[in-house]
Design a protein around this motif. Structure first.
Motif, PDB file in Angstrom:
ATOM      1  N   LEU A  62      56.332 -58.583  11.655  1.00 49.78           N
ATOM      2  CA  LEU A  62      55.258 -59.577  11.734  1.00 49.78           C
ATOM      3  C   LEU A  62      55.220 -60.367  10.441  1.00 49.78           C
ATOM      4  CD1 LEU A  62      51.666 -59.586  12.726  1.00 49.78           C
ATOM      5  CD2 LEU A  62      52.078 -59.327  10.290  1.00 49.78           C
ATOM      6  N   PHE A  63      55.116 -61.688  10.559  1.00 47.87           N
ATOM      7  CA  PHE A  63      54.853 -62.562   9.422  1.00 47.87           C
ATOM      8  C   PHE A  63      53.695 -63.462   9.805  1.00 47.87           C
ATOM      9  CE2 PHE A  63      59.250 -61.561   8.386  1.00 47.87           C
ATOM     10  CZ  PHE A  63      59.204 -61.430   7.008  1.00 47.87           C
ATOM     11  N   LEU A  64      52.758 -63.663   8.896  1.00 51.72           N
ATOM     12  CA  LEU A  64      51.667 -64.601   9.097  1.00 51.72           C
ATOM     13  C   LEU A  64      51.769 -65.638   7.993  1.00 51.72           C
ATOM     14  CD1 LEU A  64      49.110 -65.434  10.641  1.00 51.72           C
ATOM     15  CD2 LEU A  64      47.811 -64.007   9.048  1.00 51.72           C
ATOM     16  N   VAL A  65      51.892 -66.909   8.408  1.00 53.27           N
ATOM     17  CA  VAL A  65      52.050 -68.005   7.457  1.00 53.27           C
ATOM     18  C   VAL A  65      50.857 -68.936   7.580  1.00 53.27           C
ATOM     19  CG1 VAL A  65      53.539 -69.890   6.682  1.00 53.27           C
ATOM     20  CG2 VAL A  65      54.564 -67.825   7.684  1.00 53.27           C
ATOM     21  N   GLU A  66      50.262 -69.255   6.446  1.00 60.99           N
ATOM     22  CA  GLU A  66      49.146 -70.201   6.394  1.00 60.99           C
ATOM     23  C   GLU A  66      49.716 -71.573   6.045  1.00 60.99           C
ATOM     24  OE1 GLU A  66      45.163 -69.469   4.238  1.00 60.99           O
ATOM     25  OE2 GLU A  66      46.453 -70.552   2.815  1.00 60.99           O
ATOM     26  N   TRP A  67      49.296 -72.576   6.823  1.00 62.14           N
ATOM     27  CA  TRP A  67      49.740 -73.955   6.604  1.00 62.14           C
ATOM     28  C   TRP A  67      48.540 -74.808   6.256  1.00 62.14           C
ATOM     29  CZ3 TRP A  67      54.848 -74.960   6.484  1.00 62.14           C
ATOM     30  CH2 TRP A  67      55.686 -73.966   7.005  1.00 62.14           C
ATOM     31  N   GLU A  68      48.741 -75.825   5.458  1.00 63.98           N
ATOM     32  CA  GLU A  68      47.658 -76.729   5.088  1.00 63.98           C
ATOM     33  C   GLU A  68      47.051 -77.411   6.311  1.00 63.98           C
ATOM     34  OE1 GLU A  68      49.410 -79.385   2.262  1.00 63.98           O
ATOM     35  OE2 GLU A  68      49.438 -77.869   0.679  1.00 63.98           O
ATOM     36  N   SER A  69      47.883 -77.621   7.329  1.00 64.22           N
ATOM     37  CA  SER A  69      47.424 -78.304   8.534  1.00 64.22           C
ATOM     38  C   SER A  69      48.484 -78.139   9.621  1.00 64.22           C
ATOM     39  CB  SER A  69      47.226 -79.797   8.267  1.00 64.22           C
ATOM     40  OG  SER A  69      48.472 -80.406   7.957  1.00 64.22           O
ATOM     41  N   GLU A  70      48.120 -78.508  10.840  1.00 70.58           N
ATOM     42  CA  GLU A  70      49.095 -78.508  11.927  1.00 70.58           C
ATOM     43  C   GLU A  70      50.210 -79.507  11.630  1.00 70.58           C
ATOM     44  OE1 GLU A  70      49.323 -78.957  16.784  1.00 70.58           O
ATOM     45  OE2 GLU A  70      47.457 -79.454  15.751  1.00 70.58           O
ATOM     46  N   GLU A  71      49.862 -80.621  11.032  1.00 72.15           N
ATOM     47  CA  GLU A  71      50.859 -81.639  10.689  1.00 72.15           C
ATOM     48  C   GLU A  71      51.873 -81.082   9.688  1.00 72.15           C
ATOM     49  OE1 GLU A  71      47.470 -82.177  10.628  1.00 72.15           O
ATOM     50  OE2 GLU A  71      47.475 -83.248  12.541  1.00 72.15           O
ATOM     51  N   ALA A  72      51.411 -80.304   8.722  1.00 73.14           N
ATOM     52  CA  ALA A  72      52.316 -79.695   7.746  1.00 73.14           C
ATOM     53  C   ALA A  72      53.280 -78.740   8.439  1.00 73.14           C
ATOM     54  CB  ALA A  72      51.512 -78.965   6.665  1.00 73.14           C
ATOM     55  N   PHE A  73      52.756 -77.917   9.344  1.00 77.10           N
ATOM     56  CA  PHE A  73      53.591 -76.998  10.116  1.00 77.10           C
ATOM     57  C   PHE A  73      54.637 -77.768  10.917  1.00 77.10           C
ATOM     58  CE2 PHE A  73      54.202 -75.058  14.341  1.00 77.10           C
ATOM     59  CZ  PHE A  73      54.872 -73.902  13.973  1.00 77.10           C
ATOM     60  N   ASN A  74      54.210 -78.836  11.578  1.00 77.58           N
ATOM     61  CA  ASN A  74      55.137 -79.632  12.389  1.00 77.58           C
ATOM     62  C   ASN A  74      56.205 -80.312  11.540  1.00 77.58           C
ATOM     63  OD1 ASN A  74      53.953 -78.937  14.830  1.00 77.58           O
ATOM     64  ND2 ASN A  74      52.529 -80.658  14.758  1.00 77.58           N
ATOM     65  N   ARG A  75      55.840 -80.764  10.336  1.00 79.37           N
ATOM     66  CA  ARG A  75      56.845 -81.359   9.445  1.00 79.37           C
ATOM     67  C   ARG A  75      57.904 -80.327   9.083  1.00 79.37           C
ATOM     68  NH1 ARG A  75      52.333 -83.525   6.954  1.00 79.37           N
ATOM     69  NH2 ARG A  75      52.517 -82.085   5.222  1.00 79.37           N
ATOM     70  N   PHE A  76      57.481 -79.108   8.786  1.00 78.42           N
ATOM     71  CA  PHE A  76      58.428 -78.041   8.473  1.00 78.42           C
ATOM     72  C   PHE A  76      59.326 -77.745   9.671  1.00 78.42           C
ATOM     73  CE2 PHE A  76      59.327 -73.451   8.870  1.00 78.42           C
ATOM     74  CZ  PHE A  76      60.157 -73.284   7.779  1.00 78.42           C
ATOM     75  N   ARG A  77      58.733 -77.608  10.830  1.00 78.45           N
ATOM     76  CA  ARG A  77      59.470 -77.244  12.036  1.00 78.45           C
ATOM     77  C   ARG A  77      60.434 -78.347  12.473  1.00 78.45           C
ATOM     78  NH1 ARG A  77      55.868 -76.912  17.026  1.00 78.45           N
ATOM     79  NH2 ARG A  77      56.344 -79.100  16.891  1.00 78.45           N
ATOM     80  N   ASP A  78      60.053 -79.614  12.290  1.00 78.47           N
ATOM     81  CA  ASP A  78      60.812 -80.724  12.863  1.00 78.47           C
ATOM     82  C   ASP A  78      61.653 -81.515  11.871  1.00 78.47           C
ATOM     83  OD1 ASP A  78      59.579 -80.028  15.255  1.00 78.47           O
ATOM     84  OD2 ASP A  78      57.961 -81.488  14.996  1.00 78.47           O
ATOM     85  N   ASP A  79      61.604 -81.196  10.589  1.00 82.65           N
ATOM     86  CA  ASP A  79      62.331 -81.989   9.597  1.00 82.65           C
ATOM     87  C   ASP A  79      63.840 -81.861   9.807  1.00 82.65           C
ATOM     88  OD1 ASP A  79      63.539 -83.126   7.331  1.00 82.65           O
ATOM     89  OD2 ASP A  79      61.868 -82.549   6.057  1.00 82.65           O
ATOM     90  N   PRO A  80      64.533 -82.991  10.005  1.00 90.64           N
ATOM     91  CA  PRO A  80      65.993 -82.943  10.202  1.00 90.64           C
ATOM     92  C   PRO A  80      66.746 -82.352   9.005  1.00 90.64           C
ATOM     93  CG  PRO A  80      65.157 -85.206  10.430  1.00 90.64           C
ATOM     94  CD  PRO A  80      63.989 -84.337  10.103  1.00 90.64           C
ATOM     95  N   GLU A  81      66.137 -82.418   7.819  1.00 90.73           N
ATOM     96  CA  GLU A  81      66.792 -81.836   6.645  1.00 90.73           C
ATOM     97  C   GLU A  81      66.850 -80.314   6.714  1.00 90.73           C
ATOM     98  OE1 GLU A  81      65.694 -83.256   2.804  1.00 90.73           O
ATOM     99  OE2 GLU A  81      65.474 -85.314   3.530  1.00 90.73           O
TER     100      GLU A  81
END
Length: 123
Positions: A62-81
């Motif tokens: 189990l890992f629990l990660v806190e993100w500043e926002s949903e947008e921050a999470f989506n940037r991490f998940r979707d960044d082509p880099e």
């Protein structure tokens, strides 16, 4: 309502089984540098101990990660880099559960009010 409820957070719960330790470690070795750049911070991790209740099949980790926002999470998940990063997680694990939750800052648990809890329980 407490000031605590004003500090909204976004959490990603990750539960999984490791099937290729080398690939997963290649993924995880990059996370401490990558996730904070997108507003992510690991707040808890652990290894499965016991199935006390529930109908979800146990996972090893189990890992629990806190993100500043949903947008921050989506940037991490979707960044082509990071396109080469996520396949390492996917091929290194199985039975992956990745769920997201809205939440509040719990840095002071004594500051949680009944109104805060009711806000989470109501749809």
């Amino acid at each position: 309502m407490s000031a605590n409820s004003q500090k909204k957070k976004f959490y990603a719960l990750n539960m999984f089984d490791v099937v290729d330790l080398e690939k997963y470690l290649a993924y995880f070795s990059r996370l401490p540098e990558a996730a904070p750049q997108y507003g992510g911070r690991m707040v808890a991790f652990g290894r499965f101990r016991d199935n006390v209740a529930g109908d979800l099949a146990p996972r090893q980790v189990l890992f629990l990660v806190e993100w500043e926002s949903e947008e921050a999470f989506n940037r991490f998940r979707d960044d082509p880099e990071l396109a080469d990063l996520h396949p390492l997680r996917e091929s290194g694990t199985a039975s992956y559960v990745w769920q997201t939750f809205d939440g509040s800052d719990m840095s002071d648990p004594t500051d949680v009010s009944l109104d805060d809890v009711l806000a989470v329980l109501k749809p």
